[in-house]
Design a protein around this motif. Structure first.
Motif, PDB file in Angstrom:
ATOM      1  N   THR A  74       3.215  13.579   8.093  1.00 20.71           N
ATOM      2  CA  THR A  74       2.648  12.249   8.326  1.00 20.71           C
ATOM      3  C   THR A  74       3.265  11.028   9.152  1.00 20.71           C
ATOM      4  OG1 THR A  74       4.059  12.032   6.443  1.00 20.71           O
ATOM      5  CG2 THR A  74       2.489  12.750   5.818  1.00 20.71           C
ATOM      6  N   VAL A 129      -3.531   2.110  -4.188  1.00 24.52           N
ATOM      7  CA  VAL A 129      -3.051   2.637  -3.443  1.00 24.52           C
ATOM      8  C   VAL A 129      -4.079   3.504  -2.200  1.00 24.52           C
ATOM      9  CG1 VAL A 129      -3.488   5.641  -4.549  1.00 24.52           C
ATOM     10  CG2 VAL A 129      -2.448   4.314  -6.152  1.00 24.52           C
ATOM     11  N   VAL A 130      -3.885   4.053  -1.276  1.00 26.53           N
ATOM     12  CA  VAL A 130      -4.866   4.393  -0.047  1.00 26.53           C
ATOM     13  C   VAL A 130      -4.596   5.962   0.079  1.00 26.53           C
ATOM     14  CG1 VAL A 130      -4.708   1.766   0.547  1.00 26.53           C
ATOM     15  CG2 VAL A 130      -2.500   3.639   1.597  1.00 26.53           C
ATOM     16  N   TYR A 131      -5.125   5.828   0.993  1.00 25.34           N
ATOM     17  CA  TYR A 131      -5.210   7.825   1.530  1.00 25.34           C
ATOM     18  C   TYR A 131      -5.006   8.152   2.560  1.00 25.34           C
ATOM     19  CZ  TYR A 131      -7.687   8.059  -3.259  1.00 25.34           C
ATOM     20  OH  TYR A 131      -7.986   7.857  -4.464  1.00 25.34           O
ATOM     21  N   SER A 132      -4.674   6.946   3.509  1.00 30.85           N
ATOM     22  CA  SER A 132      -4.538   6.974   4.606  1.00 30.85           C
ATOM     23  C   SER A 132      -4.107   5.750   4.950  1.00 30.85           C
ATOM     24  CB  SER A 132      -5.452   7.465   5.525  1.00 30.85           C
ATOM     25  OG  SER A 132      -5.659   6.833   7.632  1.00 30.85           O
ATOM     26  N   ASP A 139      -6.479   2.891   6.149  1.00 30.36           N
ATOM     27  CA  ASP A 139      -6.069   2.423   5.564  1.00 30.36           C
ATOM     28  C   ASP A 139      -6.028   0.869   5.077  1.00 30.36           C
ATOM     29  OD1 ASP A 139      -8.306   4.009   4.716  1.00 30.36           O
ATOM     30  OD2 ASP A 139      -7.399   5.480   2.818  1.00 30.36           O
ATOM     31  N   CYS A 150       0.730  -0.967  -0.182  1.00 29.08           N
ATOM     32  CA  CYS A 150      -0.037   0.223  -0.329  1.00 29.08           C
ATOM     33  C   CYS A 150       0.873   1.559   0.120  1.00 29.08           C
ATOM     34  CB  CYS A 150      -0.681  -0.203   1.529  1.00 29.08           C
ATOM     35  SG  CYS A 150      -1.959  -1.154   1.691  1.00 29.08           S
ATOM     36  N   PHE A 161       0.901   5.547  -0.692  1.00 31.31           N
ATOM     37  CA  PHE A 161       0.056   6.816  -1.731  1.00 31.31           C
ATOM     38  C   PHE A 161       0.266   6.890  -3.073  1.00 31.31           C
ATOM     39  CE2 PHE A 161       0.918   9.252   2.800  1.00 31.31           C
ATOM     40  CZ  PHE A 161      -0.724   8.624   2.977  1.00 31.31           C
ATOM     41  N   GLY A 162      -0.671   7.558  -4.312  1.00 33.15           N
ATOM     42  CA  GLY A 162      -0.038   7.339  -5.542  1.00 33.15           C
ATOM     43  C   GLY A 162       1.182   8.062  -5.712  1.00 33.15           C
TER      44      GLY A 162
END
Length: 381
Positions: free
Chosen positions: A143, A114-117, A120, A87, A89-90
């Motif tokens: 982050t 792709v995850v947003y957190s 996730d 996993c 980020f994009g």
């Protein structure tokens, strides 16, 4: 919209610019630390609106860009393994490794998502107990708290199939490295407001005093940048070198105590290698001994990685502020967002990506030293 429209007011921008023009009496070189600030500067043509005597040097403030090549190659190795859900980020998927990127691994059958957190990714680990779920934990101090919280929760829930591939870096040691480099021309810094919203400003006064450079904490809207420049230039003209917080709506002197507590529990300071720059002492974090079992490098025993940067790529010099992106021979030709040679052309905060996106091409009218009229610029408002 509050905190958006009011920080794009063209009348206020003109007043700030007029004051900067009236203040400057000699050449000054300022470095904006964060790639988000770089994109604001290039998008709105702020560097073109400043006096000729004020030069903005783009710093290494893009965490995607400075993630070292060996870590990228380790990510590719882990992501390609059977039974792994990798996993990220994009913006990491197209960062080139030695011979491929995460998109290619995905195309070859790797389970790359792709995850947003990071939470996730944690949820995926709960739903897929028979799979190893790895989250690519990169970034500056901004982050890091969320990533720390994810691994903290994984330990609390007893999720043995969750791990982090960690490549966190810290800004103050990077400033120290920049200032001690023989070729350094930087005379003041625009510090990254999001980093300081987490960490506070306690580490900066010593840097400002030791190197006699103003440090102004700024936000990311056009007026934030102009106000930061105004304050930095004013200090330089007065012979001062203080830390100023020009982003009080988000930054407190002590930072975020809850986030700092989580970071102290989960991470420990370590030396880090920065892509294009090299090793910087105490410039990163790794998982502490308590959480070492959740370290993907240890779990997957990734060894024998051999890295090789493209010889033509000068992203390292861009990251150090030694050249502008358009001074690289590959910029816009061999190196484009579709065919990137370096991470600075891929990342949403990369300086090369900013120059390409906003058409700062070699020989074009918007390069430094060949100014275009103010009314023709994509300026604020």
């Amino acid at each position: 919209m509050k905190y958006i429209d009011e920080f794009n007011d063209p009348d206020l921008a003109r007043r700030l610019l007029d004051e900067i023009h009236a203040t400057v009496t000699r050449p000054w070189a300022l470095m904006e630390v964060c790639g988000g600030q770089t994109h604001t500067i290039i998008r709105h043509g702020i560097d073109q609106l400043l006096p000729d005597a004020v030069e903005l040097i783009h710093g290494p403030g893009c965490p995607v860009c400075v993630t070292p090549l060996d870590v990228i190659d380790k990510a590719l190795e882990i992501a390609a393994r059977p039974g792994v859900i990798f996993c990220s980020f994009g913006d990491m998927l197209r960062v080139p490794g030695t011979d491929r990127d995460l998109f290619r691994v995905k195309g070859e059958g790797g389970d790359v998502r792709v995850v947003y957190s990071p939470l996730d990714a944690l949820d995926l680990a709960r739903k897929n107990p028979d799979r190893q779920v790895v989250f690519f934990a990169i970034g500056f101090e901004t982050t890091a708290p969320a990533n720390a919280m994810a691994v903290h929760q994984a330990r609390r829930l007893g999720l043995g199939n969750f791990s982090l591939l960690v490549s966190h870096v810290r800004v103050p040691p990077a400033i120290e490295a920049i200032m001690t480099a023989p070729e350094c021309r930087v005379q003041a810094f625009l510090a990254a407001g999001h980093v300081c919203s987490v960490m506070g400003i306690a580490e900066y006064p010593e840097l400002a005093d030791r190197h006699r450079v103003p440090v102004v904490v700024t936000g990311f809207e056009p007026l934030d940048i102009l106000e930061g420049i105004r304050r930095a230039v004013r200090q330089l003209e007065r012979g001062e070198h203080r830390v100023e917080n020009a982003y009080p709506r988000a930054v407190r002197e002590q930072g975020n105590p809850a986030a700092l507590s989580m970071l102290e529990e989960v991470f420990e300071v370590t030396d880090r290698n920065w892509r294009g720059i090299g090793p910087i002492p105490a410039s990163g974090w790794r998982l502490s001994e308590t959480y070492r079992a959740y370290d993907a490098e240890h779990r997957f025993d990734v060894t024998g990685i051999r890295t090789e940067e493209p010889a033509v790529c000068r992203a390292g010099e861009v990251l150090q502020g030694l050249i502008k992106p358009t001074e690289c021979e590959a910029f816009g030709t061999a190196c484009t967002p579709r065919t990137p040679l370096g991470a600075t052309m891929v990342s949403s905060e990369g300086a090369c990506a900013a120059y390409h996106l906003y058409r700062r091409m070699p020989g074009g009218p918007a390069q430094r030293g060949s100014r275009i009229p103010r009314e023709e610029l994509n300026t604020v408002g």
